[in-house]
Enzyme design. Sequence first.
Site, PDB file in Angstrom:
ATOM      1  N   SER A 139      44.166  34.052  40.788  1.00  0.00           N
ATOM      2  CA  SER A 139      45.187  34.570  41.708  1.00  0.00           C
ATOM      3  C   SER A 139      45.934  33.392  42.298  1.00  0.00           C
ATOM      4  O   SER A 139      45.422  32.261  42.308  1.00  0.00           O
ATOM      5  CB  SER A 139      44.499  35.355  42.832  1.00  0.00           C
ATOM      6  OG  SER A 139      45.399  35.659  43.877  1.00  0.00           O
ATOM      7  N   TYR A 152      38.310  35.629  50.136  1.00  0.00           N
ATOM      8  CA  TYR A 152      38.971  35.874  48.845  1.00  0.00           C
ATOM      9  C   TYR A 152      39.515  34.568  48.268  1.00  0.00           C
ATOM     10  O   TYR A 152      39.335  34.276  47.073  1.00  0.00           O
ATOM     11  CB  TYR A 152      40.093  36.899  49.031  1.00  0.00           C
ATOM     12  CG  TYR A 152      40.763  37.337  47.746  1.00  0.00           C
ATOM     13  CD1 TYR A 152      40.031  37.876  46.691  1.00  0.00           C
ATOM     14  CD2 TYR A 152      42.149  37.225  47.600  1.00  0.00           C
ATOM     15  CE1 TYR A 152      40.654  38.284  45.515  1.00  0.00           C
ATOM     16  CE2 TYR A 152      42.781  37.636  46.433  1.00  0.00           C
ATOM     17  CZ  TYR A 152      42.035  38.159  45.392  1.00  0.00           C
ATOM     18  OH  TYR A 152      42.662  38.565  44.239  1.00  0.00           O
TER      19      TYR A 152
HETATM   20  N1  LIG Z   1      46.459  43.329  42.895  1.00  0.00           N
HETATM   21  C1  LIG Z   1      46.810  42.097  43.220  1.00  0.00           C
HETATM   22  O1  LIG Z   1      47.697  41.875  44.071  1.00  0.00           O
HETATM   23  C2  LIG Z   1      46.167  40.908  42.548  1.00  0.00           C
HETATM   24  C3  LIG Z   1      46.803  39.667  42.685  1.00  0.00           C
HETATM   25  C4  LIG Z   1      46.208  38.547  42.081  1.00  0.00           C
HETATM   26  C5  LIG Z   1      45.033  38.666  41.381  1.00  0.00           C
HETATM   27  N2  LIG Z   1      44.435  39.892  41.283  1.00  0.00           N
HETATM   28  C6  LIG Z   1      43.169  39.949  40.555  1.00  0.00           C
HETATM   29  O2  LIG Z   1      43.360  40.756  39.423  1.00  0.00           O
HETATM   30  C7  LIG Z   1      42.132  41.402  39.061  1.00  0.00           C
HETATM   31  C8  LIG Z   1      42.375  42.901  38.946  1.00  0.00           C
HETATM   32  O3  LIG Z   1      42.929  43.366  40.159  1.00  0.00           O
HETATM   33  P1  LIG Z   1      43.541  44.849  40.308  1.00  0.00           P
HETATM   34  O4  LIG Z   1      44.666  44.751  41.267  1.00  0.00           O
HETATM   35  O5  LIG Z   1      43.765  45.465  38.984  1.00  0.00           O
HETATM   36  O6  LIG Z   1      42.338  45.549  41.094  1.00  0.00           O
HETATM   37  P2  LIG Z   1      41.559  46.934  40.860  1.00  0.00           P
HETATM   38  O7  LIG Z   1      42.476  47.990  40.392  1.00  0.00           O
HETATM   39  O8  LIG Z   1      40.759  47.147  42.119  1.00  0.00           O
HETATM   40  O9  LIG Z   1      40.577  46.586  39.656  1.00  0.00           O
HETATM   41  C9  LIG Z   1      39.377  45.914  39.805  1.00  0.00           C
HETATM   42  C10 LIG Z   1      38.543  46.206  38.592  1.00  0.00           C
HETATM   43  O10 LIG Z   1      37.322  45.453  38.691  1.00  0.00           O
HETATM   44  C11 LIG Z   1      36.249  46.309  38.322  1.00  0.00           C
HETATM   45  N3  LIG Z   1      35.002  45.876  38.943  1.00  0.00           N
HETATM   46  C12 LIG Z   1      34.741  45.705  40.260  1.00  0.00           C
HETATM   47  N4  LIG Z   1      33.464  45.346  40.417  1.00  0.00           N
HETATM   48  C13 LIG Z   1      32.906  45.299  39.175  1.00  0.00           C
HETATM   49  C14 LIG Z   1      31.606  45.015  38.689  1.00  0.00           C
HETATM   50  N5  LIG Z   1      30.588  44.699  39.516  1.00  0.00           N
HETATM   51  N6  LIG Z   1      31.376  45.073  37.359  1.00  0.00           N
HETATM   52  C15 LIG Z   1      32.393  45.398  36.505  1.00  0.00           C
HETATM   53  N7  LIG Z   1      33.638  45.674  36.907  1.00  0.00           N
HETATM   54  C16 LIG Z   1      33.887  45.627  38.240  1.00  0.00           C
HETATM   55  C17 LIG Z   1      36.668  47.692  38.795  1.00  0.00           C
HETATM   56  O11 LIG Z   1      36.044  48.705  38.002  1.00  0.00           O
HETATM   57  P3  LIG Z   1      34.774  49.577  38.421  1.00  0.00           P
HETATM   58  O12 LIG Z   1      34.912  49.854  39.908  1.00  0.00           O
HETATM   59  O13 LIG Z   1      34.907  50.801  37.575  1.00  0.00           O
HETATM   60  O14 LIG Z   1      33.597  48.733  38.067  1.00  0.00           O
HETATM   61  C18 LIG Z   1      38.163  47.675  38.485  1.00  0.00           C
HETATM   62  O15 LIG Z   1      38.393  48.106  37.167  1.00  0.00           O
HETATM   63  C19 LIG Z   1      41.124  40.994  40.142  1.00  0.00           C
HETATM   64  O16 LIG Z   1      40.369  39.911  39.701  1.00  0.00           O
HETATM   65  C20 LIG Z   1      42.022  40.588  41.309  1.00  0.00           C
HETATM   66  O17 LIG Z   1      41.372  39.687  42.173  1.00  0.00           O
HETATM   67  C21 LIG Z   1      44.978  41.017  41.829  1.00  0.00           C
END
Ligand SMILES: NC(=O)c1ccc[n+]([C@@H]2O[C@H](COP(=O)([O-])OP(=O)(O)OC[C@H]3O[C@@H](n4cnc5c(N)ncnc54)[C@H](OP(=O)(O)O)[C@@H]3O)[C@@H](O)[C@H]2O)c1
Length: 253
Positions: A139, A152
């Site tokens: 990120s 975070y």
């Molecule tokens: N959204 C943003 O603004 C943003 C910006 C920069 C970086 N990111 C990064 O991008 C990635 C995805 O973010 P997103 O926005 O798509 O968030 P999201 O929709 O909340 O997705 C998170 C995913 O991680 C999975 N997860 C959580 N705990 C887990 C575990 N113990 N084992 C396996 N899977 C697990 C969840 O699936 P289950 O709950 O089904 O396990 C879900 O599919 C993350 O690493 C986040 O930090 C996001």
Amino acid sequence: MTSVAIVTGASSGIGAATTRRLAAEGFHVLAAARRAERLTELVAEITAAGGQATAVTCDITSDESVARLAEAAAQAPGPVTLLVNNAGGARGLDPVESGSVADWQWMYDVNVLGTLRVTQALLPALEASGSGTIVVVSSTAGLTVYEGGGGYTAAKHAQTAIAGTLRLELCGRPLRVIEIDPGMVKTDEFGLVRFEGDEERAAAVYAGVPGPLVAEDVADCIAWCATRPEHVNIDRLVVRPRAQAAQHKVHRV
Ligand SMILES: NC(=O)c1ccc[n+]([C@@H]2O[C@H](COP(=O)([O-])OP(=O)(O)OC[C@H]3O[C@@H](n4cnc5c(N)ncnc54)[C@H](OP(=O)(O)O)[C@@H]3O)[C@@H](O)[C@H]2O)c1
């Protein structure tokens, strides 16, 4: 032979979009996350569209569960050439002074140790393919800090450190390491997870921002990086919405 890609956190947001996109690019995708039903629906959708994917229920905080993911990869119908370490997230927006140790623990376990565990488990298969790619979805929070983001940003800085270290350590072997650093991405669950289901607080993050990134934008970056010729290593790709010049500088209307 079809190449196999593994995407963690495939049940929502960036992971689901990346799974769809890589399947459209011709990969057989192992879609990994804890929520099996969501994965089954995603795989059905991809299959109906003519793509190939397999659902693998996996908790990346568990050694046994990740070992089963590696077994699934070994059974997959082709060489494992791509791992996308995407599962992760934020919990809380509290100052360091009063932040919850449990929230910090969760963020470290999922973002950092989850990436470590999955990468270690899949490295032999990626190397055996003759040309493996490891993507780490960190990120912009892995490049800077902001108030309330201590837990975070600490976790994402650690993920960024893993990507950089791994690239040095793997130099000379047929493996490349790509770090993707998105800024603000409007996904359905990221904010809800961060604010314990508080929809108002989650929505406020994106309020008035003209054109935050969406999951498909990040999937597009991941797919582009991962499909460059094998001698090309995009070390780091930082992607933000036009309205976000920096972590603290967001244009709202
Ligand atoms: N959204 C943003 O603004 C943003 C910006 C920069 C970086 N990111 C990064 O991008 C990635 C995805 O973010 P997103 O926005 O798509 O968030 P999201 O929709 O909340 O997705 C998170 C995913 O991680 C999975 N997860 C959580 N705990 C887990 C575990 N113990 N084992 C396996 N899977 C697990 C969840 O699936 P289950 O709950 O089904 O396990 C879900 O599919 C993350 O690493 C986040 O930090 C996001």
